[in-house]
Design a protein around this motif. Structure first.
Motif, short mmCIF file in Angstrom:
data_model
loop_
_atom_site.label_atom_id
_atom_site.label_comp_id
_atom_site.label_asym_id
_atom_site.label_seq_id
_atom_site.Cartn_x
_atom_site.Cartn_y
_atom_site.Cartn_z
N GLN A 429 -2.56 3.35 -3.95
CA GLN A 429 -3.51 2.25 -4.12
C GLN A 429 -2.77 1.06 -4.72
OE1 GLN A 429 -6.62 2.23 -3.09
NE2 GLN A 429 -6.57 4.36 -2.39
N LEU A 430 -2.64 -0.01 -3.92
CA LEU A 430 -2.09 -1.27 -4.42
C LEU A 430 -3.22 -2.29 -4.50
CD1 LEU A 430 1.30 -1.58 -2.48
CD2 LEU A 430 0.86 -0.55 -4.73
N LEU A 431 -3.26 -3.03 -5.59
CA LEU A 431 -4.31 -4.03 -5.77
C LEU A 431 -3.97 -5.27 -4.95
CD1 LEU A 431 -4.87 -3.79 -9.63
CD2 LEU A 431 -5.96 -2.48 -7.79
N ARG A 432 -5.01 -6.03 -4.60
CA ARG A 432 -4.80 -7.27 -3.84
C ARG A 432 -4.39 -8.39 -4.80
NH1 ARG A 432 -6.21 -8.36 1.40
NH2 ARG A 432 -6.26 -10.55 2.02
N THR A 433 -3.20 -8.23 -5.32
CA THR A 433 -2.61 -9.21 -6.21
C THR A 433 -1.11 -9.21 -5.95
OG1 THR A 433 -2.45 -9.90 -8.54
CG2 THR A 433 -2.36 -7.53 -8.08
N SER A 434 -0.36 -9.90 -6.77
CA SER A 434 1.08 -10.02 -6.50
C SER A 434 1.79 -8.69 -6.69
CB SER A 434 1.69 -11.07 -7.43
OG SER A 434 1.70 -10.60 -8.76
N ILE A 435 2.94 -8.56 -6.02
CA ILE A 435 3.77 -7.38 -6.18
C ILE A 435 4.17 -7.22 -7.64
CG2 ILE A 435 6.00 -6.36 -5.62
CD1 ILE A 435 4.08 -6.13 -3.33
N HIS A 461 13.73 -2.75 -4.08
CA HIS A 461 13.98 -4.13 -4.53
C HIS A 461 14.36 -5.05 -3.36
CE1 HIS A 461 15.45 -7.60 -6.70
NE2 HIS A 461 16.63 -7.47 -6.10
N GLU A 462 15.24 -4.61 -2.49
CA GLU A 462 15.68 -5.49 -1.40
C GLU A 462 14.52 -5.86 -0.50
OE1 GLU A 462 17.19 -2.79 -2.39
OE2 GLU A 462 19.12 -3.60 -3.16
N HIS A 480 2.98 -7.30 3.45
CA HIS A 480 2.42 -6.23 4.26
C HIS A 480 3.43 -5.08 4.26
CE1 HIS A 480 -0.79 -8.87 5.68
NE2 HIS A 480 0.15 -9.80 5.83
N LEU A 481 3.12 -4.03 3.52
CA LEU A 481 4.07 -2.94 3.32
C LEU A 481 3.65 -1.70 4.09
CD1 LEU A 481 4.45 -3.28 -0.57
CD2 LEU A 481 5.85 -4.35 1.21
N SER A 482 4.66 -0.96 4.53
CA SER A 482 4.38 0.33 5.18
C SER A 482 3.94 1.34 4.12
CB SER A 482 5.62 0.82 5.90
OG SER A 482 6.63 1.17 4.94
N GLY A 483 3.49 2.51 4.59
CA GLY A 483 3.08 3.54 3.65
C GLY A 483 4.20 3.98 2.73
N GLY A 484 5.39 4.17 3.29
CA GLY A 484 6.53 4.57 2.47
C GLY A 484 6.93 3.49 1.48
N GLU A 485 6.87 2.22 1.90
CA GLU A 485 7.21 1.12 0.99
C GLU A 485 6.18 1.01 -0.12
OE1 GLU A 485 9.44 -1.68 4.36
OE2 GLU A 485 7.31 -1.95 3.90
N ALA A 486 4.91 1.16 0.22
CA ALA A 486 3.87 1.12 -0.81
C ALA A 486 4.05 2.27 -1.80
CB ALA A 486 2.49 1.18 -0.15
N GLN A 487 4.47 3.43 -1.29
CA GLN A 487 4.70 4.57 -2.18
C GLN A 487 5.82 4.26 -3.16
OE1 GLN A 487 3.57 7.04 -3.88
NE2 GLN A 487 3.12 8.36 -2.14
N ARG A 488 6.86 3.60 -2.67
CA ARG A 488 7.96 3.26 -3.58
C ARG A 488 7.56 2.21 -4.61
NH1 ARG A 488 12.54 1.99 0.55
NH2 ARG A 488 10.92 2.36 2.12
N VAL A 489 6.64 1.32 -4.24
CA VAL A 489 6.11 0.37 -5.22
C VAL A 489 5.35 1.13 -6.31
CG1 VAL A 489 4.45 -1.51 -5.59
CG2 VAL A 489 6.02 -1.59 -3.64
N SER A 490 4.58 2.13 -5.91
CA SER A 490 3.84 2.91 -6.91
C SER A 490 4.79 3.70 -7.80
CB SER A 490 2.84 3.85 -6.22
OG SER A 490 3.50 4.93 -5.59
N ILE A 491 5.92 4.13 -7.24
CA ILE A 491 6.92 4.83 -8.05
C ILE A 491 7.57 3.84 -9.03
CG2 ILE A 491 9.14 6.02 -7.96
CD1 ILE A 491 8.21 7.24 -5.29
N ALA A 492 7.84 2.62 -8.57
CA ALA A 492 8.37 1.59 -9.47
C ALA A 492 7.39 1.33 -10.61
CB ALA A 492 8.64 0.31 -8.69
N ARG A 493 6.10 1.34 -10.30
CA ARG A 493 5.07 1.15 -11.34
C ARG A 493 5.17 2.26 -12.38
NH1 ARG A 493 -0.50 1.81 -8.68
NH2 ARG A 493 -0.17 -0.31 -7.94
N ALA A 494 5.32 3.51 -11.91
CA ALA A 494 5.44 4.63 -12.84
C ALA A 494 6.74 4.56 -13.64
CB ALA A 494 5.35 5.95 -12.08
N LEU A 495 7.82 4.12 -13.01
CA LEU A 495 9.09 3.97 -13.72
C LEU A 495 8.98 2.95 -14.84
CD1 LEU A 495 11.64 4.09 -10.76
CD2 LEU A 495 11.69 5.57 -12.77
#
Length: 592
Positions: A429-435, A461-462, A480-495
């Motif tokens: 779940q990514l919110l409709r706000t900035s990365i 990051h790249e 507009h991120l793919s499912g795998g890219e969105a997952q890595r954003v969520s992992i960055a959030r947890a990190l």
């Protein structure tokens, strides 16, 4: 259900603005009464100049003209005041209700949202609050006018000629009786209407969420069957309701229309004047004012329906505002990251479809040592996700306890709890706000360099830096991120949150091979040095786990290392064999 029942939730919502609403209604009553002054003045001016006696001086006539002008201006002023006061009150009411709903939903168990879906929340926050807005800003004022105008006009007409006034009342009574027939049983119908609309809303949300699958694989009539069933049921219900009320509704509208009323009182007045029962000038008064008795009645029908709809909407809003919340812990803070599940039981609340209240977790004892990886495995429905959700306090345990760092989850303040326990699930779940804001959700004050460091560790990051506005790009707009890219954003959030305990629902289950490799690298950085609980759907991904727990029907069936569990030739060994051999046994085993 009694007719007064919907008033209670409405009274609850309107209590803070009750005084202002009374003032607005009072202003509308004054405006409606004063709005009749010009019509009365016209009648009296006619009577003044057409009287058989010698007419008075011009001063009397000009006084009536002045009264008409003052009445018209005052009516406009009071109407403007009523609108201003009611709309300001409505704004405050909406703000207060939405804040209360947001606060309540923010304290609700996270598991409630999974069970209820987003349709109910959207309807309460938007549709139902808007329904109450119409009541506050418009309906009550319209009803005040619809009652005041005929009452004031009727008093004047009875003073002029009681016989013609009775004829006018008979017309009104006929229209009201037809309207009452049309509205018979409307309370129950409004409840059915709301239920049908709820089904349509839920069907729409479900259909939109699955539109990609529907368009790709076809079979629309099967894929969105719930939506089509809901819309068909609503159409059938509404058509049936309309057919049953059409004849009396149309009859009421015609009887209470200004042309019909004018013709009736003019014909009756002419007959009465020919018989010497009424003065010819009195007929003029009734031709001008009798329609004022009936015209508001056509408004009452729709406004009563709006009042009933607002009552039903208020009930749904107050039900949501009364949603049970998880008690806020205030006592203890965790020391360390050792997790202990002691005699944990949990049952989902019974529903209309399932009243058995079967335990989803039944007496689980488990210890997660700091720095270790514990995997939950088992067939579908074994209780893996439920147990992990209890550790994230999506629900409170029914019996037993879960402690983190020696502190019971129920005693840990929410803010501290989610700094101590993080989770990464398959459903990103990514919110409709900035990365930037998405990654910094748990640490809004984090510096950009920290956010970028977390993104680098998550191998994303790249990709983010290449977006049109980099980390300021907004999800769904220019990101507009793919499912795998969105997952890595969520992992960055947890990190970035850096929780000592992490709950991980196998994040690579639906990833393509390239994304899976990147996600695995990100997970390696995320899990290092943490107490980790993994929900494993593919046993091959957890063969190196420090501890594997096999769940079956909410109970611990086996536990140990991969090698030990294979050697026992029990439930785990059968699951491993089923997943290693792609045959019918796989489906049979994993669907138990």
């Amino acid at each position: 259900m009694s007719a007064a029942a919907p008033a209670r939730p409405l009274a609850t919502l309107l209590a803070p603005i009750k005084g202002r609403m009374r003032a607005a209604v009072a202003c509308q009553v004054a405006s409606s009464a004063l709005g009749l002054v010009p019509l009365v003045a016209v009648v009296e001016i006619g009577r003044l100049f057409l009287a058989d006696a010698e007419p008075p001086g011009p001063g009397h006539a000009w006084a009536l003209v002045a009264a008409a002008v003052v009445g018209a201006v005052a009516a406009l002023a009071f109407a403007a005041a009523a609108t201003l006061v009611s709309h300001h009150a409505d704004n405050d009411m909406q703000l207060s209700v939405r804040r209360s709903l947001a606060q309540r939903l923010g304290s609700a168990p996270l598991g409630w949202f999974t069970a209820q879906g987003s349709g109910r929340v959207k309807k309460a926050l938007h549709d139902d609050v808007s329904e109450v807005h119409s009541l506050v800003a418009h309906t009550l004022l319209d009803l005040a006018s619809a009652v005041t105008v005929p009452l004031v006009a009727l008093v004047y007409l009875f003073v002029v000629d009681w016989r013609l006034a009775l004829v006018s009342v008979a017309v009104v009574a006929t229209g009201v009786l037809l309207f009452a027939r049309a509205m018979a049983g409307s309370m129950a119908k409004m409840a059915d209407y709301a239920a049908a609309m709820n089904d349509v809303n839920a069907g729409v949300v479900e259909f939109v969420d699955g539109i990609g699958v529907v368009k790709h694989f076809g079979g629309q009539h099967r894929a969105h069957a719930r939506f089509t069933r809901a819309t068909d049921a609503f159409a059938d219900f509404f058509a049936s309701w309309s057919r049953s009320t059409m004849a009396p509704s149309v009859g009421s509208f015609l009887v209470l229309s200004a042309p019909v009323v004018t013709v009736v009182v003019t014909v009756a007045g002419t007959l009465f004047a020919l018989q010497g029962w009424s003065a010819p000038l009195d007929v003029v008064a009734f031709a001008l004012l009798a329609p004022a008795l009936c015209a508001p009645m056509n408004v009452i029908g729709s406004r009563v329906q709006q009042l009933q709809a607002a009552g039903a909407a208020a009930r749904r809003v107050t039900d949501l505002m009364a949603l049970p919340t998880l008690p806020e812990g205030t006592a203890r803070l965790p020391v360390g990251s050792r997790v202990v599940l002691d005699g944990v039981h949990f049952s989902y609340p019974a529903t209309e479809e399932d009243t058995g209240n079967t335990e989803a977790v039944a007496g689980v004892d488990l210890v997660l040592e700091p720095g270790t990886v514990t995997a939950l495995v088992g067939p579908s429905g074994a209780g893996k996700s439920t147990l992990a959700a209890l550790l994230a306090r999506f629900h409170d345990v029914t019996a037993g306890s879960i402690t983190v760092g020696g502190a019971d989850l129920r005693d840990i303040p929410t803010g501290e709890l989610y700094r101590s326990i993080g989770f990464v699930f398959q459903d990103v779940q990514l919110l409709r706000t900035s990365i930037r804001d998405n990654i910094a959700l748990s640490r809004p004050d984090a510096a950009l360099r920290e956010i970028e460091a977390a993104a680098r560790a998550a191998s994303i990051h790249e990709r983010l830096a290449a977006l049109p506005r980099g980390y300021d790009s907004v999800v769904g707009e220019d990101a507009h991120l793919s499912g795998g890219e969105a997952q890595r954003v969520s992992i960055a959030r947890a990190l970035l949150a850096d929780p000592p305990v992490l709950v991980l629902d196998e994040a690579t289950a639906f990833a393509d091979p390239e994304s899976e490799a990147a996600i695995q690298d990100a997970l390696s950085a995320l899990t290092r040095g943490r107490t980790l609980l993994v929900i494993a759907h593919r046993l091959a991904t957890v063969t190196n786990a420090d501890h594997i727990v096999v769940l079956d029907h909410g109970r611990v069936a086996q536990q140990g290392t991969h090698e030990r569990l294979l050697a026992e030739s029990g439930r785990y060994a059968r699951l491993w064999a089923a997943q290693s051999t792609p045959d019918a046994g796989h489906d049979k085993e994993t669907s138990r």
